[in-house]
Scaffold this motif. Structure first.
Motif, short mmCIF file in Angstrom:
data_model
loop_
_atom_site.label_atom_id
_atom_site.label_comp_id
_atom_site.label_asym_id
_atom_site.label_seq_id
_atom_site.Cartn_x
_atom_site.Cartn_y
_atom_site.Cartn_z
N ASP A 58 69.83 10.18 24.10
CA ASP A 58 69.92 11.46 24.82
C ASP A 58 68.53 12.03 25.10
O ASP A 58 68.27 12.57 26.19
CB ASP A 58 70.74 12.49 24.01
N GLN A 90 66.49 12.74 28.72
CA GLN A 90 65.82 14.00 29.04
C GLN A 90 64.38 13.74 29.50
O GLN A 90 63.92 14.34 30.48
CB GLN A 90 65.81 14.89 27.79
N GLU A 117 64.35 12.50 33.00
CA GLU A 117 64.58 13.62 33.92
C GLU A 117 63.29 14.41 34.15
O GLU A 117 62.97 14.78 35.28
CB GLU A 117 65.66 14.56 33.35
N TRP A 118 62.57 14.68 33.07
CA TRP A 118 61.30 15.41 33.19
C TRP A 118 60.32 14.64 34.08
O TRP A 118 59.68 15.20 34.95
CB TRP A 118 60.66 15.62 31.83
N THR A 132 57.16 21.14 27.83
CA THR A 132 58.32 20.99 26.94
C THR A 132 58.22 21.98 25.78
O THR A 132 57.19 22.63 25.58
CB THR A 132 58.39 19.57 26.34
#
Length: 257
Positions: free
Chosen positions: A13, A17, A20-21, A34
């Motif tokens: 997961d 993420q 995606e960043w 972040t």
């Protein structure tokens, strides 16, 4: 070849993420900051961003040698500065001549405000002096609400980030053997306790692997893992050197001084 095969299932997961960043920075051509990341998360993001030409990566936790850090992803045109990390440093004031407070108490009090763990960084103790790093976006709230650690009244004074001092981590290396790489077996071997006691500690949520609580006694450990057992300190698996004639794993572990 899938990127996921290099990581544990429970890390997938976070990997999603990070991807995606990375894509957001690449497509929008704008930087991304972040929350605080633990060292394992920092390693993951480094391995995914890698030597990407389009997306660059820097970290800061306020202090030099900070453990928890915010990551700043940015396009190649951008020149980052310390201000981009939106960090604030604080010193805790309390009646230190009369009472003693501990790391776990400060941590518990901050979480008790409703803060998520990734909104504040390391907590440093220098004898009775206590320092911490906060995300700028929660600093005003914490300044107002953080008034006690247990029954001890406290207050926060902002200090320059350059005044935050992270203690150097030192490790004593020990050699041991273990019948398997299961978490309960390694906790027992490294901390010199019975396997049954190790299982009880794991079940009581007192054991972390790479800064995350692990409740499975059969969790498979690997080289480089950082283990911590509440009340016993932190250790790391430095090397796994194959097996002995009695079919046990040879392990070099580091125990934090």
């Amino acid at each position: 070849m899938s990127i996921y095969q290099h990581f544990r299932p429970e890390e997938h997961d976070f990997i999603d993420q990070v991807i995606e960043w990375k894509e957001a920075v690449s497509h929008q051509y704008a930087p991304k900051l972040t929350d605080f990341l633990d060292p394992r998360e920092q390693d993951i993001i480094k391995s995914i961003i890698g030597h990407d030409d389009d997306v660059k990566l820097d970290f800061s936790g306020g202090a030099l040698d900070a453990e928890c850090k915010r990551a700043f992803l940015y396009p190649e045109y951008y020149i980052p500065s310390l201000e981009d990390f939106q960090l604030k440093g604080y010193q805790l004031s309390y009646p230190e001549k009369f009472v003693q407070i501990e790391h776990r108490q400060v941590l518990g009090s901050l979480l008790g405000l409703g803060l998520k763990r990734n909104k504040f960084g390391d907590i440093y103790f220098h004898e009775k002096e206590v320092q911490l790093a906060l995300s700028a976006e929660v600093s005003a709230f914490v300044e107002l609400q953080f008034q006690a650690v247990g029954k001890v009244k406290v207050s926060l004074q902002e200090i320059p980030l350059s005044d935050l001092i992270a203690p150097k981590t030192q490790w004593d290396e020990v050699s041991t053997t273990a019948s398997s790489l299961r978490l309960d077996v390694l906790v027992a071997a490294i901390y010199n306790i019975s396997r049954q006691k190790a299982q009880l500690f794991i079940g009581a949520k007192k054991v972390k692997v790479n800064w995350k609580t692990v409740e499975s006694t059969s969790f498979e450990c690997a080289k480089g893992d950082i283990l911590s057992l509440r009340g016993f300190g932190r250790s790391k698996i430095v090397t796994i050197d194959g097996k002995t004639k009695k079919d046990k794993w040879r392990i070099i572990a580091g125990k934090q001084k």
